[in-house]
Design a protein around this motif. Structure first.
Motif, PDB file in Angstrom:
ATOM      1  N   LEU A  73       1.033  -1.255  -0.323  1.00  0.00           N
ATOM      2  CA  LEU A  73      -0.012  -0.192   0.224  1.00  0.00           C
ATOM      3  C   LEU A  73       0.876   1.235  -0.138  1.00  0.00           C
ATOM      4  CD1 LEU A  73      -2.227  -1.134   2.399  1.00  0.00           C
ATOM      5  CD2 LEU A  73      -3.081  -1.215   0.041  1.00  0.00           C
ATOM      6  N   SER A  74       0.557   2.050  -0.703  1.00  0.00           N
ATOM      7  CA  SER A  74       1.405   3.597  -1.208  1.00  0.00           C
ATOM      8  C   SER A  74       1.359   4.083   0.452  1.00  0.00           C
ATOM      9  CB  SER A  74       0.518   4.443  -1.353  1.00  0.00           C
ATOM     10  OG  SER A  74      -0.550   5.000  -1.533  1.00  0.00           O
ATOM     11  N   THR A  75       2.425   5.213   0.751  1.00  0.00           N
ATOM     12  CA  THR A  75       2.711   5.825   1.948  1.00  0.00           C
ATOM     13  C   THR A  75       3.437   6.898   1.268  1.00  0.00           C
ATOM     14  OG1 THR A  75       4.122   3.520   2.348  1.00  0.00           O
ATOM     15  CG2 THR A  75       4.530   5.703   3.622  1.00  0.00           C
ATOM     16  N   ASP A  76       3.157   7.990   2.070  1.00  0.00           N
ATOM     17  CA  ASP A  76       3.050   9.384   1.974  1.00  0.00           C
ATOM     18  C   ASP A  76       4.511   9.751   2.474  1.00  0.00           C
ATOM     19  OD1 ASP A  76       3.315  12.344   1.830  1.00  0.00           O
ATOM     20  OD2 ASP A  76       1.152  12.007   2.109  1.00  0.00           O
ATOM     21  N   LEU A  77       4.816   9.949   2.257  1.00  0.00           N
ATOM     22  CA  LEU A  77       6.816  10.289   2.739  1.00  0.00           C
ATOM     23  C   LEU A  77       6.624  11.629   3.562  1.00  0.00           C
ATOM     24  CD1 LEU A  77       9.014   8.189   0.093  1.00  0.00           C
ATOM     25  CD2 LEU A  77       7.766   7.476   2.331  1.00  0.00           C
ATOM     26  N   ARG A  78       5.521  12.876   2.811  1.00  0.00           N
ATOM     27  CA  ARG A  78       5.426  13.204   4.187  1.00  0.00           C
ATOM     28  C   ARG A  78       5.260  13.267   5.662  1.00  0.00           C
ATOM     29  NH1 ARG A  78       6.419  18.153   0.639  1.00  0.00           N
ATOM     30  NH2 ARG A  78       6.914  17.065  -1.561  1.00  0.00           N
ATOM     31  N   ARG A  79       3.895  12.495   5.180  1.00  0.00           N
ATOM     32  CA  ARG A  79       3.625  12.195   6.335  1.00  0.00           C
ATOM     33  C   ARG A  79       3.973  11.135   7.259  1.00  0.00           C
ATOM     34  NH1 ARG A  79      -2.615   9.978   6.270  1.00  0.00           N
ATOM     35  NH2 ARG A  79      -2.236  10.988   8.224  1.00  0.00           N
ATOM     36  N   HIS A  80       5.260  10.248   6.553  1.00  0.00           N
ATOM     37  CA  HIS A  80       6.214   9.518   7.163  1.00  0.00           C
ATOM     38  C   HIS A  80       7.297   9.579   7.067  1.00  0.00           C
ATOM     39  CE1 HIS A  80       2.485   7.154   7.820  1.00  0.00           C
ATOM     40  NE2 HIS A  80       1.984   7.383   6.957  1.00  0.00           N
ATOM     41  N   PRO A  81       7.876  10.593   7.807  1.00  0.00           N
ATOM     42  CA  PRO A  81       9.517  11.405   7.942  1.00  0.00           C
ATOM     43  C   PRO A  81      10.070   9.882   8.093  1.00  0.00           C
ATOM     44  CG  PRO A  81       8.280  12.262   9.233  1.00  0.00           C
ATOM     45  CD  PRO A  81       7.041  12.046   8.496  1.00  0.00           C
ATOM     46  N   GLU A  82       9.460   8.952   9.213  1.00  0.00           N
ATOM     47  CA  GLU A  82      10.855   8.123   9.776  1.00  0.00           C
ATOM     48  C   GLU A  82      10.582   7.615   8.350  1.00  0.00           C
ATOM     49  OE1 GLU A  82       6.241   6.626   9.950  1.00  0.00           O
ATOM     50  OE2 GLU A  82       7.185   8.414  10.115  1.00  0.00           O
ATOM     51  N   VAL A  83      10.281   7.040   7.748  1.00  0.00           N
ATOM     52  CA  VAL A  83      10.668   5.798   6.864  1.00  0.00           C
ATOM     53  C   VAL A  83      11.908   5.916   5.774  1.00  0.00           C
ATOM     54  CG1 VAL A  83       9.720   5.112   4.105  1.00  0.00           C
ATOM     55  CG2 VAL A  83       8.037   5.029   6.055  1.00  0.00           C
ATOM     56  N   VAL A  84      11.701   8.016   6.261  1.00  0.00           N
ATOM     57  CA  VAL A  84      12.883   8.088   5.093  1.00  0.00           C
ATOM     58  C   VAL A  84      14.266   7.954   6.101  1.00  0.00           C
ATOM     59  CG1 VAL A  84      13.991  10.648   4.107  1.00  0.00           C
ATOM     60  CG2 VAL A  84      11.228  10.611   3.356  1.00  0.00           C
ATOM     61  N   ALA A  85      13.492   9.022   7.054  1.00  0.00           N
ATOM     62  CA  ALA A  85      14.640   8.320   8.570  1.00  0.00           C
ATOM     63  C   ALA A  85      15.906   6.917   8.372  1.00  0.00           C
ATOM     64  CB  ALA A  85      14.695   8.922   9.582  1.00  0.00           C
ATOM     65  N   ALA A  86      14.788   6.119   8.123  1.00  0.00           N
ATOM     66  CA  ALA A  86      15.755   4.959   8.461  1.00  0.00           C
ATOM     67  C   ALA A  86      15.770   4.187   6.727  1.00  0.00           C
ATOM     68  CB  ALA A  86      14.240   4.233   8.779  1.00  0.00           C
ATOM     69  N   ALA A  87      15.743   5.061   6.178  1.00  0.00           N
ATOM     70  CA  ALA A  87      17.002   4.684   4.612  1.00  0.00           C
ATOM     71  C   ALA A  87      17.867   4.386   4.573  1.00  0.00           C
ATOM     72  CB  ALA A  87      16.047   5.125   3.472  1.00  0.00           C
ATOM     73  N   ASP A  88      18.743   3.273   4.647  1.00  0.00           N
ATOM     74  CA  ASP A  88      20.253   3.951   3.578  1.00  0.00           C
ATOM     75  C   ASP A  88      20.838   4.291   2.759  1.00  0.00           C
ATOM     76  OD1 ASP A  88      21.225   2.549   6.596  1.00  0.00           O
ATOM     77  OD2 ASP A  88      19.996   1.214   5.896  1.00  0.00           O
ATOM     78  N   LEU A  89      19.569   4.174   1.609  1.00  0.00           N
ATOM     79  CA  LEU A  89      19.803   4.329   0.453  1.00  0.00           C
ATOM     80  C   LEU A  89      18.523   4.902  -0.108  1.00  0.00           C
ATOM     81  CD1 LEU A  89      22.031   4.305  -2.671  1.00  0.00           C
ATOM     82  CD2 LEU A  89      21.028   2.124  -2.663  1.00  0.00           C
ATOM     83  N   ILE A  90      18.553   5.913  -1.152  1.00  0.00           N
ATOM     84  CA  ILE A  90      17.424   6.579  -1.382  1.00  0.00           C
ATOM     85  C   ILE A  90      16.751   6.032  -2.841  1.00  0.00           C
ATOM     86  CG2 ILE A  90      15.836   8.240  -1.548  1.00  0.00           C
ATOM     87  CD1 ILE A  90      16.604   9.085   1.140  1.00  0.00           C
ATOM     88  N   LEU A  91      16.386   5.906  -3.630  1.00  0.00           N
ATOM     89  CA  LEU A  91      16.363   6.139  -5.107  1.00  0.00           C
ATOM     90  C   LEU A  91      15.092   6.601  -5.566  1.00  0.00           C
ATOM     91  CD1 LEU A  91      18.015   2.550  -5.848  1.00  0.00           C
ATOM     92  CD2 LEU A  91      19.294   4.789  -6.485  1.00  0.00           C
ATOM     93  N   THR A  92      15.211   8.045  -6.245  1.00  0.00           N
ATOM     94  CA  THR A  92      14.055   8.064  -6.481  1.00  0.00           C
ATOM     95  C   THR A  92      14.044   8.450  -7.938  1.00  0.00           C
ATOM     96  OG1 THR A  92      15.131  10.434  -7.819  1.00  0.00           O
ATOM     97  CG2 THR A  92      14.375  10.308  -5.062  1.00  0.00           C
ATOM     98  N   MET A  93      13.026   8.296  -8.933  1.00  0.00           N
ATOM     99  CA  MET A  93      12.688   7.768 -10.100  1.00  0.00           C
ATOM    100  C   MET A  93      12.788   9.586 -11.634  1.00  0.00           C
ATOM    101  SD  MET A  93      11.186   4.931 -10.199  1.00  0.00           S
ATOM    102  CE  MET A  93      11.700   3.929  -8.676  1.00  0.00           C
ATOM    103  N   THR A  94      12.840  10.320 -10.560  1.00  0.00           N
ATOM    104  CA  THR A  94      12.710  12.116 -10.774  1.00  0.00           C
ATOM    105  C   THR A  94      14.121  12.636 -10.573  1.00  0.00           C
ATOM    106  OG1 THR A  94      11.270  13.296 -10.052  1.00  0.00           O
ATOM    107  CG2 THR A  94      10.717  11.119 -12.565  1.00  0.00           C
ATOM    108  N   ALA A  95      14.468  13.776 -11.611  1.00  0.00           N
ATOM    109  CA  ALA A  95      15.609  14.976 -10.458  1.00  0.00           C
ATOM    110  C   ALA A  95      14.114  15.468  -9.815  1.00  0.00           C
ATOM    111  CB  ALA A  95      15.788  15.247 -11.855  1.00  0.00           C
TER     112      ALA A  95
END
Length: 134
Positions: A73-95
């Protein structure tokens, strides 16, 4: 355990496909226990709990991955910044998504790469592999 986070706009198609494909690849190489894969949306239309698109699920079936509507299920990263904080590597689809992600304080100091850049870096290796298969 390390965490890889795939980021796209709404987290219903591209990032879901990338997450499912990487999970499958890791499982095939016994790496799933060491790497956690997550995905999330950084766009203003991202919402929690949206189901993966039918197109994404159909495409994944071609690769032997059968996702139910509620498997990811989708996760809104603006509402769940802890998901970003827990990431060791982040890959985005666009600049643009990379820039939007940079606005979140939790992304500070995390390695963030754009998928296009990853493909550019691996292109020479891909071409060598193709040449060897002839």
């Amino acid at each position: 355990m390390k965490t890889v986070l795939f980021v796209c706009h709404a987290n219903t198609c591209r990032s879901v496909m990338a997450q499912a494909l990487l999970e499958k690849m890791l499982a095939e190489r016994n790496g799933r226990a060491r790497v956690r894969v997550r995905s999330g949306g950084v766009g203003h239309t991202a919402r929690d709990g949206m189901i993966p698109s039918l197109d994404a699920r159909l495409l994944l079936r071609e690769d032997g991955i059968h996702l139910t509507e509620t498997a990811i299920l989708s996760t809104d990263l603006r509402r769940h910044p802890e998901v970003v904080a827990a990431a060791d590597l982040i890959l985005t689809m666009t600049a643009r998504q990379k820039l939007e992600l940079a606005a979140l304080p939790e992304s500070d100091g995390r390695p963030v790469f754009e998928i296009k850049r990853c493909l550019e870096l691996s292109l020479d290796r891909l071409l060598v592999t193709i040449a060897l298969d002839r």
